[in-house]
Design a protein around this motif. Structure first.
Motif, short mmCIF file in Angstrom:
data_model
loop_
_atom_site.label_atom_id
_atom_site.label_comp_id
_atom_site.label_asym_id
_atom_site.label_seq_id
_atom_site.Cartn_x
_atom_site.Cartn_y
_atom_site.Cartn_z
N VAL B 189 -6.36 -9.95 0.98
CA VAL B 189 -6.58 -8.60 1.53
C VAL B 189 -6.57 -7.50 0.49
N SER B 190 -5.66 -7.55 -0.48
CA SER B 190 -5.60 -6.44 -1.44
C SER B 190 -6.87 -6.43 -2.31
N ILE B 191 -7.44 -7.60 -2.56
CA ILE B 191 -8.66 -7.70 -3.36
C ILE B 191 -9.88 -7.40 -2.48
N GLN B 192 -9.81 -7.85 -1.22
CA GLN B 192 -10.86 -7.56 -0.25
C GLN B 192 -11.12 -6.06 -0.17
N ALA B 193 -10.04 -5.29 -0.16
CA ALA B 193 -10.18 -3.83 -0.06
C ALA B 193 -10.91 -3.28 -1.27
N GLN B 194 -10.62 -3.81 -2.46
CA GLN B 194 -11.33 -3.35 -3.67
C GLN B 194 -12.83 -3.59 -3.52
N VAL B 195 -13.20 -4.80 -3.07
CA VAL B 195 -14.62 -5.15 -2.99
C VAL B 195 -15.33 -4.36 -1.88
N LEU B 196 -14.65 -4.15 -0.75
CA LEU B 196 -15.26 -3.36 0.33
C LEU B 196 -15.51 -1.92 -0.11
N ASN B 197 -14.54 -1.34 -0.81
CA ASN B 197 -14.74 0.02 -1.32
C ASN B 197 -15.92 0.06 -2.28
N LEU B 198 -16.01 -0.98 -3.11
CA LEU B 198 -17.12 -1.05 -4.07
C LEU B 198 -18.47 -1.11 -3.34
N LEU B 199 -18.56 -1.96 -2.31
CA LEU B 199 -19.82 -2.08 -1.56
C LEU B 199 -20.20 -0.74 -0.94
#
Ligand SMILES: Nc1ncnc2c1ncn2[C@@H]1O[C@H](COP(=O)(O)OP(=O)(O)OP(=O)(O)O)[C@@H](O)[C@H]1O
Ligand SMILES: Nc1ncnc2c1ncn2[C@@H]1O[C@H](COP(=O)(O)OP(=O)(O)OP(=O)(O)O)[C@@H](O)[C@H]1O
Ligand SMILES: [Mg+2]
Ligand SMILES: [Mg+2]
Lengths: 341, 338
Positions: B189-199
């Motif tokens: 989840v903590s990494i998922q949030a980074q990637v979603l923000n990036l997208l």
């Protein structure tokens, strides 16, 4: 509250090979009372599964080694019990369900045979009685036409049905403690909802204490009474579930909760935690293992490893910030009294 | 006149031959079975549904990696089925993909620099080394990848870092539409949030449209503005994101939303859940009539025989159900009893 059925005290489990030592579990303590659910959350690789396998004595030794700690089941230390007594406890009084039901069921044995086997092993029943019990258990976990499906092979079951069968096996001996390691991660949400509901119903009936390992914060909110947050092999925060969500005390917990998207609100940006968790085999990190990613880290967080601080309400946080508030210190490896009880 | 959709899918079907049962009878898996929707430029459109409902197959059809059994796909208004080889290649530079698994989708023998630049080699672009280096650095900056990664190999990176490399590669040709098949499902989840923000950032900066494939409603809500819900090869409901979450009209959408655990114990305690009985039926043998009727709490006799069409009963909001949409519900159907 009732005395705990399971108490873990300062548990440390390492993988020791010639090249490196992986401190997979390096300080976790909690109490679990009958009929309660304790959730264990944390990033991938933070030691959740290794901790569970330590309780069941399923770690390969070597390379694994329980370096320190106590695992008290009804007051007796499983780590010091003679093997014959241990066998009676593990798989019987303490049972486990795994994430991937296909790999934990035997593909060449009928589902009913596998449940009956567990019944015969632990309850000294006849074959016929065991079969009847297997059908009853399949009915209890919601398999339609259990008298017919009892003769199916695992591949004839869907993913959700296999997980139900695993639960039936785990419950066949009415265990006091059920450890569920990501029991619904491989399942669809509508099936997950069925399985979680089933676990709650059965818990009420048998007063089973549940340790629920998951990375799904929504599942924690739904199921848990208490929560242990793990980071880099350690428990960094312990709290009752409502308190944890209302007022998370460890910066990692705060980051974790903030980064979860919810169907109830659309945030413009998710608050991601920058960086990556540390490599547990790369040798000792000076200071707090979260310091490199921590938005509120001070100088000493990078040099001094924080102890565990007890907070009111049976809470614990392993963060230096708690010291300023006069919280009482305990060592991470020492038996902790009152954590999550 | 409304602008041309970047992607339009009409009556799309993909059937696979399969064998089933004890006697290995021939059977057909109707993986995608009559799907229509359109995606506008710079829109993020989600396809949501449970395992096996046909999401990945749909994505592959759009990417022209599979040929449809029936129906057509229009990219920027032009029929993909009628395109010449050269036209297909040109389309592929404007249409890119991000895969679920950041571990297997990157070639382990290539360096990060080679992986990201490979599309330029394939399309014979940016051959000038200085220009190429400049573009490469811009992509690294945009995707939050450290320069020191360029000469390293994928196995040296974490899941989130690899997914960033996959995203940088997808952006190399400056596409207009990205098909993202479960791009964050394998991440913490903590990494998922980074990637979603990036997208989300990249969408603004590069004016991208997304066809975002996911089983996770919370992720979709964060990123997407329109949603299609799939069940057994069909779209059962489409609406803009806010409408779908606040006012679902198909019984399946309603149950699906109520099954998603909410990361808030206070909400969870007050929440009423609609438990669906049974499993998702096999796409080898979809139930007759409405495919959802065996699990539906509203089903009436006619649902067992007649297959409801996706009906746009309100502008922009369509549902394939003969009973529920836009009528009074049973009072206990409320998603949350707040
Ligand atoms: N057999 C082993 N030998 C060496 N290291 C191991 C072994 N099994 C696990 N580890 C390491 O122990 C650490 C903890 O692993 P564990 O499986 O407990 O993580 P986890 O929290 O359950 O993660 P996940 O959420 O991915 O299941 C990891 O760094 C892992 O690489
Ligand atoms: N090449 C193929 N041959 C036969 N059947 C296939 C093939 N590809 C997919 N299918 C079947 O088509 C159905 C839809 O599969 P698809 O992968 O599109 O589902 P999905 O929605 O992406 O599921 P998931 O969420 O599990 O990824 C499944 O029943 C699958 O078994
Ligand atoms: Mg694990
Ligand atoms: Mg898929």
């Amino acid at each position: 509250m009732e005395p705990p059925v399971l108490s873990v005290r300062g548990l440390r489990a390492h993988f020791v090979t010639r090249e490196r030592t992986v401190k997979a579990v390096d300080g976790i303590s909690y109490d679990l009372a009958p009929g309660r659910t304790l959730a264990i959350v944390g990033e991938s690789g933070s030691g959740k599964s290794v901790h569970a396998l330590s309780i069941l004595g399923l770690l390969p030794t070597p390379p694994a080694k329980i370096v320190a700690g106590e695992i008290l089941f009804q007051g007796r230390d499983l780590l010091k019990m003679p093997p014959s007594e241990l066998r009676a406890v593990r798989g019987n009084r303490v049972a486990m369900i795994f994430q991937e039901p296909m790999t934990s069921l035997n593909p060449v044995l009928r589902v009913g045979e596998q449940i009956a086997e567990a019944v015969v092993l632990h309850q000294k029943k006849s074959q016929a009685e065991a079969r009847a019990k297997a059908i009853e258990l399949l009915r209890k976990v919601g398999i339609p036409h259990p008298d017919k499906r009892v003769d199916d092979y695992p591949h004839q079951f869907s993913g959700g049905m296999r997980q139900r069968a695993m639960i039936a096996i785990a419950l066949s001996c009415e265990p006091d403690v059920l450890i569920a390691d990501e029991p619904t991660t491989a399942l669809d949400v509508t099936i997950q909802a069925q399985i979680l509901e089933l676990m709650k119903t059965l818990q009420k009936e048998f007063k089973t204490a549940i340790i629920l390992i998951t990375h799904n914060i929504g599942v924690v909110a739904e199921m848990a009474d208490d929560v242990v947050v793990m980071y880099a092999g350690r428990a960094v925060e312990t709290a009752p579930v409502g308190e944890l969500f209302r007022n998370p005390r460890h910066p990692y917990t705060r980051g974790l909760l903030a980064s979860v998207p919810s169907i109830y609100e659309r945030k413009e940006r998710l608050e991601a935690i920058g960086g990556q968790p540390p490599d547990l085999g790369a040798g000792d990190i000076p200071g707090c293992p979260f310091a490199a990613r921590c938005p509120v880290a001070e100088a000493r967080c990078k040099t001094d490893d924080p102890p565990q601080f007890s907070l009111p309400g049976g809470r614990m946080t392993a963060c230096w910030k708690a010291e300023a508030e006069g919280a009482e210190r305990t060592h991470r490896f020492a038996p902790v009294k009152g954590a999550a009880s | 006149m409304s602008p041309t959709p970047i992607l339009e899918v009409r009556g799309l079907k993909k059937h696979f031959a399969a064998r089933s049962g004890l006697f290995e009878e021939k059977a057909t898996v109707k993986a995608v079975d009559g799907v229509s929707f359109s995606v506008m430029p710079q829109e993020s459109f989600a396809v949501v549904g449970e395992s096996g409902c046909g999401k990945t197959t749909l994505g592959k059809l759009v990417l022209a990696l599979e040929r449809p059994t029936e129906g057509s796909i229009l990219f920027e208004g032009r029929d993909v089925g009628a395109m010449s080889r050269a036209e297909l290649k040109a389309m592929r530079s404007r249409l890119q993909v991000i895969f679920q698994d950041p571990y297997s989708s990157l070639d382990p023998r290539m360096t990060v620099a080679q992986i990201i630049a490979e599309p330029w080699d394939i399309h014979g672009l940016h051959k000038n080394p200085a220009e190429r280096a400049k573009r490469l650095h811009k992509l690294l900056d945009d995707c939050g990848i450290a320069k020191s990664f360029l000469d390293r190999h994928p196995h040296e990176f974490s899941g989130g870092q690899r997914q960033r490399v996959g995203i940088a590669r997808a952006l190399a040709l400056e596409p207009k539409l990205i098909v993202a098949d479960e791009p964050v499902s394998a991440l913490d989840v903590s990494i998922q949030a980074q990637v979603l923000n990036l997208l989300k950032d990249l969408q603004k900066e590069h004016q991208l449209a997304y066809l975002f494939i996911s089983h996770d409603f919370s992720v979709v809500r964060h990123l997407c503005t329109r949603i299609a819900v799939m069940y057994l090869g069909r779209v059962v409901e489409t609406a803009d994101s806010e409408t779908l979450f606040n006012d679902p009209q198909h019984p399946y959408t309603e149950a699906l939303l109520s099954a998603v655990p909410v990361p808030d114990p206070a909400v969870e305690k007050r929440r009423k859940r609609i438990l669906l009985s049974g499993d998702v039926p096999s796409p080898l043998k979809p139930p007759p009539g409405c495919r959802f009727h065996p699990r539906c709490r509203y089903a009436v006799d006619s649902c067992r025989v007649s297959d409801p069409a996706l009906d746009e009963a309100r502008p922009g909001h369509a549902a394939a159900c003969a009973v529920l949409p836009f009528k009074d519900r049973r009072s206990d159907a409320a998603l949350v009893a707040l």
